[in-house]
Design a protein around this motif. Sequence first.
Motif, PDB file in Angstrom:
ATOM      1  N   TYR A 162       4.561   0.971   0.355  1.00  0.00           N
ATOM      2  CA  TYR A 162       4.366   0.462  -0.826  1.00  0.00           C
ATOM      3  C   TYR A 162       3.596  -1.060  -0.558  1.00  0.00           C
ATOM      4  CZ  TYR A 162       4.223  -2.381  -5.229  1.00  0.00           C
ATOM      5  OH  TYR A 162       3.987  -3.402  -6.265  1.00  0.00           O
ATOM      6  N   THR A 163       2.291  -1.263  -1.092  1.00  0.00           N
ATOM      7  CA  THR A 163       1.482  -2.535  -0.668  1.00  0.00           C
ATOM      8  C   THR A 163       1.083  -3.039  -1.998  1.00  0.00           C
ATOM      9  OG1 THR A 163       0.834  -1.498   1.539  1.00  0.00           O
ATOM     10  CG2 THR A 163      -0.240  -3.511   0.663  1.00  0.00           C
ATOM     11  N   ASN A 164       1.316  -4.450  -2.265  1.00  0.00           N
ATOM     12  CA  ASN A 164       1.088  -5.132  -3.184  1.00  0.00           C
ATOM     13  C   ASN A 164       0.179  -6.314  -2.821  1.00  0.00           C
ATOM     14  OD1 ASN A 164       0.895  -7.117  -5.220  1.00  0.00           O
ATOM     15  ND2 ASN A 164       2.093  -5.807  -6.658  1.00  0.00           N
ATOM     16  N   ASP A 210      -2.636  -9.514  -3.555  1.00  0.00           N
ATOM     17  CA  ASP A 210      -3.310 -10.352  -4.621  1.00  0.00           C
ATOM     18  C   ASP A 210      -3.860 -11.493  -4.018  1.00  0.00           C
ATOM     19  OD1 ASP A 210      -4.434 -10.946  -7.031  1.00  0.00           O
ATOM     20  OD2 ASP A 210      -2.425 -11.781  -7.957  1.00  0.00           O
ATOM     21  N   ILE A 233      -2.846  -2.404  -5.460  1.00  0.00           N
ATOM     22  CA  ILE A 233      -1.373  -1.865  -5.320  1.00  0.00           C
ATOM     23  C   ILE A 233      -1.631  -0.332  -4.882  1.00  0.00           C
ATOM     24  CG2 ILE A 233       0.522  -0.732  -6.459  1.00  0.00           C
ATOM     25  CD1 ILE A 233       0.184  -2.987  -8.579  1.00  0.00           C
ATOM     26  N   THR A 234      -1.022  -0.123  -3.625  1.00  0.00           N
ATOM     27  CA  THR A 234      -1.181   1.174  -2.718  1.00  0.00           C
ATOM     28  C   THR A 234      -0.001   1.780  -2.641  1.00  0.00           C
ATOM     29  OG1 THR A 234      -3.017   0.102  -1.641  1.00  0.00           O
ATOM     30  CG2 THR A 234      -2.309   1.852  -0.610  1.00  0.00           C
ATOM     31  N   HIS A 235      -0.024   3.106  -2.880  1.00  0.00           N
ATOM     32  CA  HIS A 235       1.076   3.988  -2.579  1.00  0.00           C
ATOM     33  C   HIS A 235       0.629   4.891  -1.346  1.00  0.00           C
ATOM     34  CE1 HIS A 235       3.399   2.527  -6.166  1.00  0.00           C
ATOM     35  NE2 HIS A 235       1.905   2.554  -6.776  1.00  0.00           N
TER      36      HIS A 235
END
Length: 745
Positions: free
Chosen positions: A411-413, A415, A431-433
Amino acid sequence: MRKILYFILLLSAFTTYTQTNSIKGKVTSNGEDLPYTNVYLKRSTLGTSSNENGFYLLKNIPNGKYTVVISSVGFKTKYIKINFSGNQHIVRNFSLPEDNSLEEIVISGTLKPVTKTNSPVPVEVYSKTFFQKNPTPSIFESLQNVNGVRPQLNCNVCNTGDIHINGLEGPYTFVLIDGMPLVSGLSTVYGLTGIPQALIERVEIVKGPASTLYGSEAVGGIINIITKKPSSAPLVSVDTYVSSWQEVNTDIGLKYKTGKTNALLGINYFNYQNPIDNNKDGFTDLTLQNRISIFNKFDFERKNNRVFTVAGRYVYEDRWGGEMNWTPEYRGSTEIYGESIYTSRWETFGTYQLPTDEKINFQFSANGHNQNSFYGNTSYQADQYIAFGQFTYDTTFGKNHDVLMGVAYRYTNYDDNTTATASDTENTPSITHLPGAFIQDEITLAPKSKLLLGARYDHNNIHGSVFSPRVNYKWNSNNNEDVLRVSIGNGFRVANVFTEDHAALTGNRNVVFEDELLPETSWNANINYVKKIVTNSNTIISLDGSVFYTHFSNKIIADYETDTSKIIYGNLDDGYAVSKGISLNTDFNFRNGLSIIAGATLMDVSTTEKGITERQLLTESFSGTWSISYKIKTIDLLLDYTGNIYGPMDLPLLGDKDPRSATSPWYSIQNIQATKKISNTFEVFGGIKNLLNFTPAANSILNSDNPFDVGVDTEANPELAFDPAYVYAGNQGVRMFLGLRYKIQ
């Protein structure tokens, strides 16, 4: 009668289960104690290490037939078969003969511990003593003496950079600590600084795609930093030095125990607060830094020696570079130019072996990164949070199949305050799953021949599905003096919104994305041949050669030349990119105390678009490294001469009238060091870095006298713009250093 029979069977089963065995003894080599030797039972979860005096104890061994493996870096591995039955307590001493690095235990190629000779994937191993030959403030700089690996500075002012492997830029390099990924574009810039080098046991490097096991970013290769085990680390270790430029670097390691838990604490502190401008361009030659990093690792004792380790690291850094009279009050202003970066980063990672008869591990990592920075008056504020977890199942089928299966999720968040995560009306964090699954089967075709088949499937919530297969074949001779490896694999990389290039944030260039960046894929073929030669005079010679070829589709290109006021990022739609070359590593060990490690890489990295082929910018076609050491045993003095050499690189210019050279010159950075051992716990070292006093041309920062482009029309006259992105080597010239190492076992 039946009840008595049941009771006897139950008692027999209980007795069989509770009958445990042990083996203990001492490991030596040439009559001397051999500490921290691995002693484990093959194809089991049971293992231990010898202590500082060479003693080992392996207990709680259930009844059965086992192969005991005794291995240590630099020594030949021994195998003995023992049948444990009925509370046996065996005493067995071992003496290991010296050997070259072919028998080192590696994990990065297959995610499982295996001797380097038996690994189907070529893995290069560099011990802590290798990096001590040229001490540096970070492992990032230490990698400059590894063949085919180059720390690339991306900014003349702030001195941040990334790692190139075989000419491929930093985003293609996957960085791990103890096998756990520091997944992020930010980590390619900051993940290799602040790791206490006193705690590093070794560094494993795999060149070429490893996406089948590690997923996205593992296209150019992986760098796996293996830290010491708390149980085998020194009680106290201190490694510190100061340079004539007034750089101060200190690494401290401390082993302690809380209950039954072994722990290892590491602290790194680096400070440089002495502005120097030897090239007289008005800017600092070296970025001023104040950095502290704290690392803690816990190793929990569990039944049957099952693994449970947890580690964490925190890094804070305040760095700035710019005009010599810059002070923090000018941060973000247009009066005096400075690039100021505050970095706060935390990481945690670990491994937990499930309490099952089968070998199932849960591995996890997480990190948070906050960056508060100004590049002149350009603000860059970024936050990134990543969580990663995977289950692996290690098993065998029959006598010839050694299988590893796994499922993973990332999981990547991310900003920031750039156009990468903002639209015209609102802020839209990325946001990447990324869930995935992989499997590999190591097939023993013959006693000296193995075939490794692997495949991985990932699904990105933005870009869709990605499939990554690989095939590896290994053959070695009966005496292990010849090893041949052939590999074909697929790699993929999802674009990172950290603007792909740190240089984009400096100077007058604006970042432009042509369209949404799509994942790029690559196919790699590699042939590796290792030859070990033992001469009549007992000199050991190791030759390790590779031929590599990587073909990229949909490659993400940074275009510096179409519009010199911009860096334009886009996928290569009508064409392809290629990285190809040949490399050779050599290792000579003479009995008189002389050892030579040398390597060279010849490569061609290019992009072909619409029939036109161009070399990749900031990429050398030739590089070489060496490390020559000689130990004067009578006085316990070790002499080290290390260095590297790089061929010309094409450099980014701002136009036809740009006065700077379009290519870099041949250049070499060379160092000498002397290390004197005072006692078993104390040694001092000192030397000279950059003996040839090489620095780039004084005009590398274009128009440094007008960093805010006051009164200049940069669109009409781009060559008059301020530009610090033209950089291929650091501006730090010759300097001396002096340090000490202290260790209590």
